[in-house]
Design a protein around this motif. Structure first.
Motif, PDB file in Angstrom:
ATOM      1  N   ASP A 152      20.541  29.202  57.745  1.00  0.00           N
ATOM      2  CA  ASP A 152      20.938  28.107  56.868  1.00  0.00           C
ATOM      3  C   ASP A 152      21.986  28.513  55.837  1.00  0.00           C
ATOM      4  O   ASP A 152      22.882  27.752  55.521  1.00  0.00           O
ATOM      5  CB  ASP A 152      19.704  27.555  56.126  1.00  0.00           C
ATOM      6  CG  ASP A 152      18.971  26.515  56.953  1.00  0.00           C
ATOM      7  OD1 ASP A 152      19.494  26.164  58.017  1.00  0.00           O
ATOM      8  OD2 ASP A 152      17.898  26.069  56.528  1.00  0.00           O
ATOM      9  N   PHE A 153      21.857  29.723  55.298  1.00  0.00           N
ATOM     10  CA  PHE A 153      22.792  30.059  54.221  1.00  0.00           C
ATOM     11  C   PHE A 153      24.220  30.201  54.731  1.00  0.00           C
ATOM     12  O   PHE A 153      25.172  30.037  53.960  1.00  0.00           O
ATOM     13  CB  PHE A 153      22.322  31.293  53.423  1.00  0.00           C
ATOM     14  CG  PHE A 153      22.354  32.599  54.154  1.00  0.00           C
ATOM     15  CD1 PHE A 153      23.542  33.288  54.317  1.00  0.00           C
ATOM     16  CD2 PHE A 153      21.183  33.159  54.640  1.00  0.00           C
ATOM     17  CE1 PHE A 153      23.559  34.506  54.968  1.00  0.00           C
ATOM     18  CE2 PHE A 153      21.198  34.378  55.291  1.00  0.00           C
ATOM     19  CZ  PHE A 153      22.389  35.045  55.459  1.00  0.00           C
ATOM     20  N   THR A 208      25.453  28.207  57.225  1.00  0.00           N
ATOM     21  CA  THR A 208      25.868  26.804  57.285  1.00  0.00           C
ATOM     22  C   THR A 208      26.193  26.303  55.884  1.00  0.00           C
ATOM     23  O   THR A 208      27.178  25.597  55.673  1.00  0.00           O
ATOM     24  CB  THR A 208      24.731  25.945  57.874  1.00  0.00           C
ATOM     25  OG1 THR A 208      24.187  26.625  58.987  1.00  0.00           O
ATOM     26  CG2 THR A 208      25.238  24.580  58.294  1.00  0.00           C
ATOM     27  N   ALA A 209      25.361  26.693  54.923  1.00  0.00           N
ATOM     28  CA  ALA A 209      25.583  26.258  53.545  1.00  0.00           C
ATOM     29  C   ALA A 209      26.920  26.756  53.023  1.00  0.00           C
ATOM     30  O   ALA A 209      27.603  26.052  52.285  1.00  0.00           O
ATOM     31  CB  ALA A 209      24.441  26.756  52.654  1.00  0.00           C
ATOM     32  N   ARG A 263      35.824  34.418  54.965  1.00  0.00           N
ATOM     33  CA  ARG A 263      34.902  34.652  53.855  1.00  0.00           C
ATOM     34  C   ARG A 263      33.459  34.534  54.306  1.00  0.00           C
ATOM     35  O   ARG A 263      32.595  35.271  53.835  1.00  0.00           O
ATOM     36  CB  ARG A 263      35.188  33.652  52.734  1.00  0.00           C
ATOM     37  CG  ARG A 263      35.964  34.250  51.594  1.00  0.00           C
ATOM     38  CD  ARG A 263      35.866  33.368  50.370  1.00  0.00           C
ATOM     39  NE  ARG A 263      35.044  33.984  49.360  1.00  0.00           N
ATOM     40  CZ  ARG A 263      35.538  34.684  48.346  1.00  0.00           C
ATOM     41  NH1 ARG A 263      36.817  34.873  48.240  1.00  0.00           N
ATOM     42  NH2 ARG A 263      34.722  35.202  47.454  1.00  0.00           N
ATOM     43  N   ARG A 302      31.830  37.882  53.524  1.00  0.00           N
ATOM     44  CA  ARG A 302      31.096  37.846  52.264  1.00  0.00           C
ATOM     45  C   ARG A 302      29.649  37.379  52.437  1.00  0.00           C
ATOM     46  O   ARG A 302      28.789  37.712  51.645  1.00  0.00           O
ATOM     47  CB  ARG A 302      31.799  36.934  51.248  1.00  0.00           C
ATOM     48  CG  ARG A 302      33.113  37.476  50.730  1.00  0.00           C
ATOM     49  CD  ARG A 302      32.976  38.874  50.147  1.00  0.00           C
ATOM     50  NE  ARG A 302      32.088  38.960  49.003  1.00  0.00           N
ATOM     51  CZ  ARG A 302      32.463  38.781  47.751  1.00  0.00           C
ATOM     52  NH1 ARG A 302      33.703  38.525  47.474  1.00  0.00           N
ATOM     53  NH2 ARG A 302      31.598  38.899  46.770  1.00  0.00           N
ATOM     54  N   GLU A 303      29.378  36.558  53.432  1.00  0.00           N
ATOM     55  CA  GLU A 303      28.004  36.070  53.605  1.00  0.00           C
ATOM     56  C   GLU A 303      27.248  36.884  54.658  1.00  0.00           C
ATOM     57  O   GLU A 303      26.130  37.301  54.434  1.00  0.00           O
ATOM     58  CB  GLU A 303      28.014  34.591  54.021  1.00  0.00           C
ATOM     59  CG  GLU A 303      28.740  33.671  53.054  1.00  0.00           C
ATOM     60  CD  GLU A 303      27.982  33.462  51.748  1.00  0.00           C
ATOM     61  OE1 GLU A 303      26.740  33.542  51.758  1.00  0.00           O
ATOM     62  OE2 GLU A 303      28.647  33.242  50.715  1.00  0.00           O
ATOM     63  N   ILE A 304      27.883  37.072  55.817  1.00  0.00           N
ATOM     64  CA  ILE A 304      27.163  37.729  56.916  1.00  0.00           C
ATOM     65  C   ILE A 304      27.183  39.240  56.759  1.00  0.00           C
ATOM     66  O   ILE A 304      26.151  39.897  56.838  1.00  0.00           O
ATOM     67  CB  ILE A 304      27.771  37.313  58.275  1.00  0.00           C
ATOM     68  CG1 ILE A 304      27.541  35.814  58.510  1.00  0.00           C
ATOM     69  CG2 ILE A 304      27.169  38.122  59.405  1.00  0.00           C
ATOM     70  CD1 ILE A 304      28.114  35.289  59.786  1.00  0.00           C
ATOM     71  N   PRO A 315      27.395  41.486  54.253  1.00  0.00           N
ATOM     72  CA  PRO A 315      26.476  42.195  53.349  1.00  0.00           C
ATOM     73  C   PRO A 315      25.038  42.223  53.849  1.00  0.00           C
ATOM     74  O   PRO A 315      24.280  43.114  53.506  1.00  0.00           O
ATOM     75  CB  PRO A 315      26.577  41.388  52.047  1.00  0.00           C
ATOM     76  CG  PRO A 315      27.860  40.674  52.121  1.00  0.00           C
ATOM     77  CD  PRO A 315      28.071  40.375  53.571  1.00  0.00           C
ATOM     78  N   ASN A 316      24.675  41.252  54.701  1.00  0.00           N
ATOM     79  CA  ASN A 316      23.311  41.219  55.201  1.00  0.00           C
ATOM     80  C   ASN A 316      23.078  42.198  56.339  1.00  0.00           C
ATOM     81  O   ASN A 316      21.969  42.300  56.848  1.00  0.00           O
ATOM     82  CB  ASN A 316      22.957  39.801  55.655  1.00  0.00           C
ATOM     83  CG  ASN A 316      22.533  38.956  54.491  1.00  0.00           C
ATOM     84  OD1 ASN A 316      21.486  39.176  53.910  1.00  0.00           O
ATOM     85  ND2 ASN A 316      23.377  38.011  54.108  1.00  0.00           N
TER      86      ASN A 316
END
Lengths: 310, 580
Positions: free
Chosen positions: A195-196, A198-199, A209, A213-215, A217-218
């Motif tokens: 979800d994050f 998609t968010a 980005r 920046r979202e994927i 770092p995880n």
């Protein structure tokens, strides 16, 4: 400005005038190091790796002689003057080991970083896109995976005759990025549907980005693991290529030491240490990286962190 | 004599390097043979921890910190694991919420039963098949289910299997930990009925752990209310319902209501009168409905749609004849028709509910409206924008106007980004504000959703927030672009009952002050009644009923709507099975 309406509607209650910058990223790094240090196996790895890096950096200060100085007696045994004896060409073995650490550590890290960089770039974008381009990348990656690495390395190295350390790094990177890319791609695919992510698209983020920046770092721990694996492979490949005489045989590294020792039949002359010492160093350096990997697992998985302390 | 007698039981979480936390503190109660007792509490109240302790299934770092559990006169609190294992036969068993996912995917259901028979050796080899058949029959499954593998069964069937497995040792005490929470609303009801009938016919003592006081009051005789590790009230179900003593129980009860009532009210949410729109649209129960044109609702139902400077205003989302066909998942299957010829218009400032059980296609519609998926046929327009054909460029301008609130607040926030970063991104992307201006805007957003002191919340990471606080951040993020439309996909279904009303009130208030229209997707008709004016009921991708929310719910025409209404837990309604 679009926000004028709401800004006035909401007024400024409770929002302080002075505004600070974001939090310090150094603390995150520090916490990661502390986590790795808390795992006993990884601690041994860190100490070992630290020792090798110190050896490489301070080689001019530590080494008793120059590595290329061949003014000593040939094939001497261990003595107070030459702790590990001398080579068939009359060089001090201990000094060669110490200077040789430079090449191994440098090649390991450089090739590890470049291979991981390519793996990250390819793996993440490959995992995120859903177009035909994905199939093309799939074909290329499969090609690199299916060709046996060592013969490929030998062919490329023979083609780029005597290119020195740079050539060896290039060869190791070319043959080493594909498996990492595939692993990172599958993790990206599983994170992509969260979800994050998609968010973030809803927040108007560009695909670049979202990916970096979202994927990204995880999957830090996966990338770090991938780096250590690539570096280990690079150290072994470098030693292997030089042992086969495919590198620049004039530089002093653990691989060329093995090459010359083999060439001068060191074992037959009873000089086992000339073969044994560089071999041990290569495996210790590779082991240290593998040990650190145990700690990296704990970075992203708190459950492993607890299990390790028990 | 009571079957189980718990005295001053404490359960403590002692993990290394952390303080000892008492999840259960000095709890005492008795369970009589054949009793059906409910254990109710919100998340973090310690109810599951207590359930695990009762069946001696606590795992480190949880451990029993003191007190005694007398089961049939024997203290099992201090018993060594081997002896407990023997006790399980004819003793106590537990059914978990995730029990349906605990089945081994590569072993047939028959093997699951045989494994247990083997381990305890209480069923003779030649009787095993018959016993397995009998157990399957008890949970209302056909005998043929024994040949199947877990992957071939639905969630409800798998949960029934896990109940049958628990029954196979003929326990005298069964602990059900949220046995139906992970199931679809309609299935929940059926599984709960099975549990109640089993309890009556077999006469075991049952403890039903649930966060939902409504479900518990419907089926149990006695209810224990748990709050912060202690049992704050222990009384018969009738007393809890009619004369609740503790404040906390009263608070929980106040959040239930009947969506069919004339006026529905929960704390913090103003009631929506039965017919705020003075005209009741006649609803025709035709199936399948070809095209449903919602009659333009009268003006008073709408929040004043606010004009946003520099942007086109007063745009409606028009969905017409939209279908979505998913390619067949494997060769053996048929293609899935997720949405079947749906048409509706979401007027500016309106609030509309889209309700249905899982698999009814409501989330697929949300994905198509937000441009994440494209419809197979039909068109969706928002002003001049053709949403059904939108490409990546257009997606950004679409998302400026149409934002989404996600269902799961734990998955919708990147665990590695602070609240401030999460909120700064849409502000920067859509408003063009930079630096301090952007930060000021972020803090304003936090204040709007009631997360004060704003400075502290801005610096937090998601894991430092509670579920309700996270969902507020998700709402703030949706508002950051100052959108005209918000799609809320089950925004409160993952939250505790006491938090739901607050968040719904927040959404409702923001919708009115910001002049946003809302598509509220849910399976929960009570919340739909509270925050929406119009409703559409979806079944298997097709609209079966639509119109004014209050009138549809008070006067449901379609059988499916009635079933959804009946599935709502309602403490006031005692089903004949429960002894009132």
């Amino acid at each position: 400005m679009t926000s004028t309406n709401t800004s006035t509607a909401l007024a400024n209650r409770g929002v302080p005038a002075e505004i600070d910058g974001p939090a310090n990223p150094l603390r995150v790094v520090w916490r990661a190091i502390a986590t790795i240090w808390s795992v006993p196996k990884a601690r041994i790895g860190v100490v070992l790796l630290g020792a090798f890096i110190a050896l490489a950096v301070f080689a001019p200060l530590i080494a008793p002689y120059s590595a290329t100085d061949n003014s000593f007696g040939r094939s001497e045994d261990m003595s107070a003057a030459h702790w590990l004896g001398t080579t068939a060409a009359g060089q001090d073995v201990l000094s060669q080991i110490i200077w040789g650490a430079r090449v191994s550590v440098f090649v390991g890290f450089a090739a590890g970083i470049f291979a991981t960089l390519i793996a990250v770039l390819v793996g993440l974008s490959w995992g995120y896109i859903r177009t035909v381009a994905g199939d093309v990348i799939n074909f290329v990656v499969n090609l690199f995976l299916v060709i046996p690495a060592l013969p490929l390395m030998i062919v490329i190295a023979a083609y780029l005759q005597n290119g020195g350390i740079g050539m060896i790094i290039l060869v190791v990177v070319i043959t080493g990025w594909a498996s990492g890319a595939r692993v990172l791609r599958s993790q990206t695919q599983s994170l992509r549907s969260r979800d994050f992510v998609t968010a973030a698209v809803f927040s108007g983020e560009s695909p670049g980005r979202v990916v970096f920046r979202e994927i990204l770092p995880n999957m830090t721990s996966l990338i770090v693991t991938n780096f250590f694996a690539a570096a280990t492979a690079a150290i072994l490949a470098e030693a292997g290529l030089e042992f086969l005489g495919l590198g620049d045989t004039t530089i002093v590294s653990w691989g060329t030491m093995l090459f010359w020792a083999q060439n001068s039949n060191a074992l037959l002359t009873g000089q086992w240490i000339v073969l044994f010492a560089p071999g041990l160093c290569i495996s210790l350096l590779a082991t240290s990286l593998s040990l650190i990997n145990f700690g990296v697992d704990g970075l992203s998985n708190p459950r492993l962190r607890e299990g390790a302390s028990r | 004599m009571s079957l189980m007698s718990v005295r001053d039981l404490s359960v403590v979480y002692a993990s290394k390097g952390a303080e000892r936390v008492y999840a259960v503190k000095d709890v005492s109660f008795d369970l009589q043979p054949g009793e059906f007792v409910g254990l109710v509490g919100e998340s973090g109240s310690g109810k599951s921890t207590l359930g695990f302790a009762l069946t001696r299934l606590s795992k480190p770092p949880a451990m029993i910190g003191g007190g005694s559990i007398l089961f049939d006169g024997v203290d099992i609190a201090e018993m060594d694991p081997k002896a407990v294992r023997v006790q399980r036969q004819g003793g106590f068993a537990m059914v978990l919420q995730s029990g349906m996912n605990a089945l081994n995917p590569v072993r047939s259901i028959r093997n699951h039963f045989f494994d247990i028979f083997e381990a305890h050796g209480h069923v003779a080899k030649r009787d095993r098949e018959a016993r397995a058949q009998e157990l399957a029959g008890k949970v209302e499954l056909p005998g043929s289910v024994l040949d199947r593998f877990p992957g071939e069964l639905s969630g409800g069937m798998r949960q029934r299997v896990s109940i049958a497995l628990a029954l196979s040792l003929e326990p005298r005490l069964m602990v059900f930990d949220e046995p139906t929470t992970a199931l679809d609303v309609l299935v929940q009801h059926a599984v709960m009925d099975t549990i109640r009938e089993l309890q009556k016919s077999m006469g075991f003592t049952a403890v039903l752990i649930s966060h939902d006081l409504g479900i518990v009051l419907e089926v149990t005789e006695r209810v224990m209310v748990m709050h912060e590790g202690q049992i704050v009230e222990d009384a018969s179900s009738a007393d809890i319902l009619n004369a609740p003593q503790h404040e906390y129980t009263r608070m929980l009860l106040s959040h239930y209501g009947d969506p069919r009532a004339e006026v529905v009210e929960v704390p913090g949410l103003a009631s929506r009168g039965s017919l705020r729109a003075s005209v009741v649209e006649p609803v025709e129960p035709v199936e399948p409905v070809e095209t449903i044109e919602l009659a333009p609702t009268p003006a008073p139902t709408h929040a004043p749609a606010r004009t946003r400077e520099g942007r086109a205003a007063h745009q409606a989302i028009v969905v017409s004849g939209v279908s979505k066909l998913y390619p067949r998942p494997s060769r053996a299957d048929q293609p899935v028709l997720a949405v079947d010829d749906v048409s509706f218009t979401l007027e500016p400032g309106a609030s509309m509910a889209l309700v249905g059980a899982s698999g009814s296609g409501k989330s697929t519609i949300a994905k198509m409206i937000t441009g994440i998926e494209h419809p197979t046929s039909g068109t969706i327009t928002f002003g001049d924008l053709q949403i059904d054909k939108v490409k990546r460029r257009g997606l950004k301008s679409l998302h400026r106007e149409v934002q989404m609130v996600f269902q799961d607040p734990y998955a919708a926030l990147n665990p590695l980004h602070t609240v401030e970063y999460t909120l700064t991104r849409p502000v920067v992307n859509y408003s063009g504000l930079r630096g301090r201006d952007a930060r000021r805007r972020v803090l304003e957003l936090l204040e709007t959703v009631g997360l004060t002191p704003v400075e502290q919340f801005a610096a937090r990471l998601p894991h430092q927030l509670s579920g309700g606080q996270r969902q507020r951040v998700v709402i703030a993020r949706a508002l950051a672009s100052d959108p005209q439309v918000i799609i809320a996909d089950e925004p409160v279904s993952m939250l505790d009952v006491s938090l739901r009303a607050g968040l719904l009130a927040l959404l409702e208030g923001l919708r009115e002050t910001w002049g946003v229209s809302m598509l509220y997707i849910t399976h929960d008709l009570l919340s739909a009644r509270l925050v929406t004016d119009q409703i559409m009921v979806l079944n298997k991708g097709a609209v079966v009923e639509s119109g004014n929310t209050a009138s549809v719910l008070q006067n449901p025409q379609h059988d499916y709507t009635v079933r959804l209404l009946d599935a709502i837990p309602n403490p006031g309604r005692r089903t004949p099975g429960g002894s009132a």
